[in-house]
Structure formats: C-alpha cells, structure tokens
Design a protein around this motif. Structure first.
Motif, PDB file in Angstrom:
ATOM      1  N   GLY A  69       0.121   1.016  13.112  1.00 30.41           N
ATOM      2  CA  GLY A  69       0.291   0.580  14.493  1.00 30.41           C
ATOM      3  C   GLY A  69      -0.359  -0.760  14.739  1.00 30.41           C
ATOM      4  N   ILE A  70      -1.543  -0.945  14.178  1.00 31.23           N
ATOM      5  CA  ILE A  70      -2.218  -2.233  14.304  1.00 31.23           C
ATOM      6  C   ILE A  70      -1.372  -3.324  13.674  1.00 31.23           C
ATOM      7  CG2 ILE A  70      -4.216  -3.594  13.522  1.00 31.23           C
ATOM      8  CD1 ILE A  70      -5.873  -1.011  13.830  1.00 31.23           C
ATOM      9  N   LEU A  71      -0.844  -3.027  12.482  1.00 25.21           N
ATOM     10  CA  LEU A  71      -0.019  -4.020  11.797  1.00 25.21           C
ATOM     11  C   LEU A  71       1.241  -4.339  12.579  1.00 25.21           C
ATOM     12  CD1 LEU A  71      -0.293  -2.873   8.088  1.00 25.21           C
ATOM     13  CD2 LEU A  71      -1.521  -4.699   9.241  1.00 25.21           C
ATOM     14  N   GLY A  72       1.778  -3.350  13.271  1.00 25.09           N
ATOM     15  CA  GLY A  72       2.997  -3.554  14.049  1.00 25.09           C
ATOM     16  C   GLY A  72       2.740  -4.185  15.395  1.00 25.09           C
ATOM     17  N   GLY A  73       1.494  -4.384  15.749  1.00 25.39           N
ATOM     18  CA  GLY A  73       1.169  -5.026  17.012  1.00 25.39           C
ATOM     19  C   GLY A  73       1.276  -4.078  18.199  1.00 25.39           C
ATOM     20  N   ILE A  74       1.262  -2.781  17.956  1.00 27.99           N
ATOM     21  CA  ILE A  74       1.426  -1.802  19.015  1.00 27.99           C
ATOM     22  C   ILE A  74       0.136  -1.610  19.793  1.00 27.99           C
ATOM     23  CG2 ILE A  74       1.928   0.640  19.452  1.00 27.99           C
ATOM     24  CD1 ILE A  74       3.706   0.546  16.962  1.00 27.99           C
ATOM     25  N   ALA A 117     -10.025  -3.418   4.785  1.00 30.96           N
ATOM     26  CA  ALA A 117      -9.604  -2.021   4.902  1.00 30.96           C
ATOM     27  C   ALA A 117     -10.750  -1.149   5.408  1.00 30.96           C
ATOM     28  CB  ALA A 117      -9.089  -1.508   3.554  1.00 30.96           C
ATOM     29  N   ALA A 118     -11.947  -1.377   4.897  1.00 31.90           N
ATOM     30  CA  ALA A 118     -13.114  -0.608   5.337  1.00 31.90           C
ATOM     31  C   ALA A 118     -13.402  -0.872   6.818  1.00 31.90           C
ATOM     32  CB  ALA A 118     -14.328  -0.950   4.479  1.00 31.90           C
ATOM     33  N   ALA A 119     -13.273  -2.126   7.235  1.00 32.35           N
ATOM     34  CA  ALA A 119     -13.490  -2.462   8.642  1.00 32.35           C
ATOM     35  C   ALA A 119     -12.450  -1.776   9.523  1.00 32.35           C
ATOM     36  CB  ALA A 119     -13.446  -3.979   8.838  1.00 32.35           C
ATOM     37  N   LEU A 120     -11.197  -1.784   9.089  1.00 33.35           N
ATOM     38  CA  LEU A 120     -10.150  -1.114   9.866  1.00 33.35           C
ATOM     39  C   LEU A 120     -10.446   0.365  10.035  1.00 33.35           C
ATOM     40  CD1 LEU A 120      -6.731  -2.524   8.598  1.00 33.35           C
ATOM     41  CD2 LEU A 120      -7.766  -2.819  10.848  1.00 33.35           C
ATOM     42  N   ILE A 130      -6.409 -12.304   8.020  1.00 29.81           N
ATOM     43  CA  ILE A 130      -5.877 -11.243   7.160  1.00 29.81           C
ATOM     44  C   ILE A 130      -4.913 -10.363   7.957  1.00 29.81           C
ATOM     45  CG2 ILE A 130      -6.452  -9.197   5.787  1.00 29.81           C
ATOM     46  CD1 ILE A 130      -9.131 -10.629   5.085  1.00 29.81           C
ATOM     47  N   THR A 131      -5.263 -10.036   9.200  1.00 29.66           N
ATOM     48  CA  THR A 131      -4.384  -9.215  10.035  1.00 29.66           C
ATOM     49  C   THR A 131      -3.012  -9.854  10.172  1.00 29.66           C
ATOM     50  OG1 THR A 131      -6.224  -8.280  11.296  1.00 29.66           O
ATOM     51  CG2 THR A 131      -4.065  -8.216  12.341  1.00 29.66           C
ATOM     52  N   GLN A 132      -2.979 -11.125  10.491  1.00 29.72           N
ATOM     53  CA  GLN A 132      -1.698 -11.818  10.651  1.00 29.72           C
ATOM     54  C   GLN A 132      -0.905 -11.840   9.342  1.00 29.72           C
ATOM     55  OE1 GLN A 132      -0.211 -12.949  13.488  1.00 29.72           O
ATOM     56  NE2 GLN A 132      -1.894 -11.850  14.428  1.00 29.72           N
ATOM     57  N   ALA A 133      -1.579 -12.089   8.241  1.00 27.95           N
ATOM     58  CA  ALA A 133      -0.904 -12.128   6.941  1.00 27.95           C
ATOM     59  C   ALA A 133      -0.375 -10.753   6.554  1.00 27.95           C
ATOM     60  CB  ALA A 133      -1.856 -12.656   5.868  1.00 27.95           C
ATOM     61  N   VAL A 134      -1.160  -9.715   6.815  1.00 26.48           N
ATOM     62  CA  VAL A 134      -0.739  -8.352   6.472  1.00 26.48           C
ATOM     63  C   VAL A 134       0.472  -7.941   7.295  1.00 26.48           C
ATOM     64  CG1 VAL A 134      -1.459  -5.925   6.614  1.00 26.48           C
ATOM     65  CG2 VAL A 134      -2.974  -7.609   5.584  1.00 26.48           C
ATOM     66  N   ARG A 135       0.499  -8.332   8.549  1.00 24.70           N
ATOM     67  CA  ARG A 135       1.656  -8.013   9.405  1.00 24.70           C
ATOM     68  C   ARG A 135       2.937  -8.625   8.857  1.00 24.70           C
ATOM     69  NH1 ARG A 135      -0.861  -8.934  15.424  1.00 24.70           N
ATOM     70  NH2 ARG A 135      -1.886  -6.911  15.540  1.00 24.70           N
ATOM     71  N   ALA A 136       2.824  -9.772   8.226  1.00 25.13           N
ATOM     72  CA  ALA A 136       4.002 -10.508   7.776  1.00 25.13           C
ATOM     73  C   ALA A 136       4.379 -10.237   6.328  1.00 25.13           C
ATOM     74  CB  ALA A 136       3.760 -12.013   7.955  1.00 25.13           C
ATOM     75  N   ASN A 137       3.551  -9.521   5.586  1.00 21.35           N
ATOM     76  CA  ASN A 137       3.776  -9.421   4.156  1.00 21.35           C
ATOM     77  C   ASN A 137       3.651  -7.971   3.659  1.00 21.35           C
ATOM     78  OD1 ASN A 137       3.305  -9.439   1.302  1.00 21.35           O
ATOM     79  ND2 ASN A 137       2.838 -11.622   1.436  1.00 21.35           N
ATOM     80  N   PRO A 138       4.771  -7.340   3.321  1.00 23.08           N
ATOM     81  CA  PRO A 138       4.738  -5.952   2.846  1.00 23.08           C
ATOM     82  C   PRO A 138       3.895  -5.757   1.580  1.00 23.08           C
ATOM     83  CG  PRO A 138       6.976  -6.590   3.388  1.00 23.08           C
ATOM     84  CD  PRO A 138       6.139  -7.833   3.466  1.00 23.08           C
ATOM     85  N   GLN A 139       3.873  -6.747   0.694  1.00 23.68           N
ATOM     86  CA  GLN A 139       3.042  -6.620  -0.518  1.00 23.68           C
ATOM     87  C   GLN A 139       1.562  -6.569  -0.150  1.00 23.68           C
ATOM     88  OE1 GLN A 139       4.541 -10.122  -2.536  1.00 23.68           O
ATOM     89  NE2 GLN A 139       5.373  -8.816  -4.167  1.00 23.68           N
ATOM     90  N   LEU A 140       1.186  -7.378   0.791  1.00 25.19           N
ATOM     91  CA  LEU A 140      -0.193  -7.400   1.244  1.00 25.19           C
ATOM     92  C   LEU A 140      -0.539  -6.090   1.958  1.00 25.19           C
ATOM     93  CD1 LEU A 140      -2.545  -9.325   1.034  1.00 25.19           C
ATOM     94  CD2 LEU A 140      -1.826 -10.366   3.171  1.00 25.19           C
ATOM     95  N   GLN A 141       0.401  -5.556   2.727  1.00 22.25           N
ATOM     96  CA  GLN A 141       0.200  -4.256   3.372  1.00 22.25           C
ATOM     97  C   GLN A 141      -0.099  -3.187   2.322  1.00 22.25           C
ATOM     98  OE1 GLN A 141       3.548  -3.228   5.850  1.00 22.25           O
ATOM     99  NE2 GLN A 141       3.426  -5.161   6.962  1.00 22.25           N
ATOM    100  N   SER A 166      -3.830   0.457  -0.455  1.00 23.88           N
ATOM    101  CA  SER A 166      -4.433   0.979  -1.684  1.00 23.88           C
ATOM    102  C   SER A 166      -5.950   1.050  -1.573  1.00 23.88           C
ATOM    103  CB  SER A 166      -4.022   0.128  -2.894  1.00 23.88           C
ATOM    104  OG  SER A 166      -4.696  -1.112  -2.903  1.00 23.88           O
ATOM    105  N   PHE A 167      -6.559   0.172  -0.777  1.00 21.14           N
ATOM    106  CA  PHE A 167      -8.008   0.200  -0.594  1.00 21.14           C
ATOM    107  C   PHE A 167      -8.430   1.213   0.459  1.00 21.14           C
ATOM    108  CE2 PHE A 167      -7.598  -4.274  -2.190  1.00 21.14           C
ATOM    109  CZ  PHE A 167      -8.206  -4.023  -3.396  1.00 21.14           C
TER     110      PHE A 167
END
Length: 153
Positions: A27-32, A63-66, A134-145, A150-151
C-alpha cells in the motif's frame, strides 16, 4: 516438549502479522497511504531507477524501517481519524497543506507520527531524504520492490 508447541504457535501468530506488514508495504508503494516523499522533481520524474542503484545494506535498513513504521502508521491513522471526527484526508508528512483540514489535536498527532517516522529512518542509518529516494525508486521499479521484499522475510 513445550518448545515445538510454542514455536508452532509463534509461527501461526507471526504469519498473519507478516502478511499484514507486507500488504501494508505494498500500500505504501502504491501511494495509498500517507508517505514521506520529499518534493524533489528528480525523484518524481526519474521512473527508470535501476535495482542496482541501491546497496543491499540501504535496502535492508529501508525494509527494517518500513516494518517499524507500519504499526506506527496504522495507530496514527486511527488516532488522527478519531481526533478529526472520522475525517481522514490524504496526508503527506512534508506537505503541510495536506494537514489544513485537520483540527489542532489531529494535526498534532500527525506531526508526532511524522517525527517518529523520521526518527525510525535515522535509527536505521537513513536520512529522511534517502528514505524518500528509495521509496520513490521502489514504487517505480518492480525489481527493486522484490529486493526490498526479500529483506522483509
């Protein structure tokens, strides 16, 4: 003999929690949900972030912070909504205009939450700017997600 039972109970209890954290993370990644995105035009326009632009330690800390932020987010949203008469606008920590419709108690609760999130990121060695990057990059990149997920396991 009680160890297997305790371990089994732990896994049964932690599995839904982990699923909830991962779902909320998506949800965070999707901007919800409210986020902490800094007003950085390059972050918004650079949707071609490569997965290898971020080190494993940065992503592990992210990931730990999230996972620490998620329970705080859920609690804050409940408290802010209750304090604001059930009304919960789309709130963004670094955009004060999004808080204009909040009453003073709700605004205070949300600011406290934003400060807590910044402190959590810092405790993981991430500035809020790096966390937002990192949040912005993860939202835009499935590999980064996938790397971040994984962490989280």
């Amino acid at each position: 003999m009680t160890t297997p039972h305790i371990r089994s109970s732990f896994y049964h209890l932690s599995r839904p929690l982990l699923l909830g954290i991962i779902t909320s993370f998506l949800g965070i990644l999707g901007g919800i949900v409210p986020d902490f995105t800094a007003a950085q035009p390059s972050a918004y326009f650079n949707s071609s972030a490569r997965a290898d632009e971020f080190s494993d330690p940065d992503l592990r800390n992210y990931a730990a912070a999230l996972m620490q932020i998620e329970p705080a987010r859920q609690s804050a949203l409940t408290q802010v909504s209750r304090a604001n008469g059930g009304n919960l606008p789309n709130l963004v920590c670094n955009q004060p205009a999004t808080m204009e419709s909040l009453n003073s108690e709700a605004k205070s609760l949300f600011v406290k939450y934003c400060n807590q999130c910044e402190s959590i990121a810092a405790s993981r060695g991430l500035s809020i700017d790096r966390f937002n990057q990192i949040t912005q990059a993860v939202r835009a990149n499935p590999q980064l997600q996938e790397r971040v997920r994984s962490f989280m396991n």
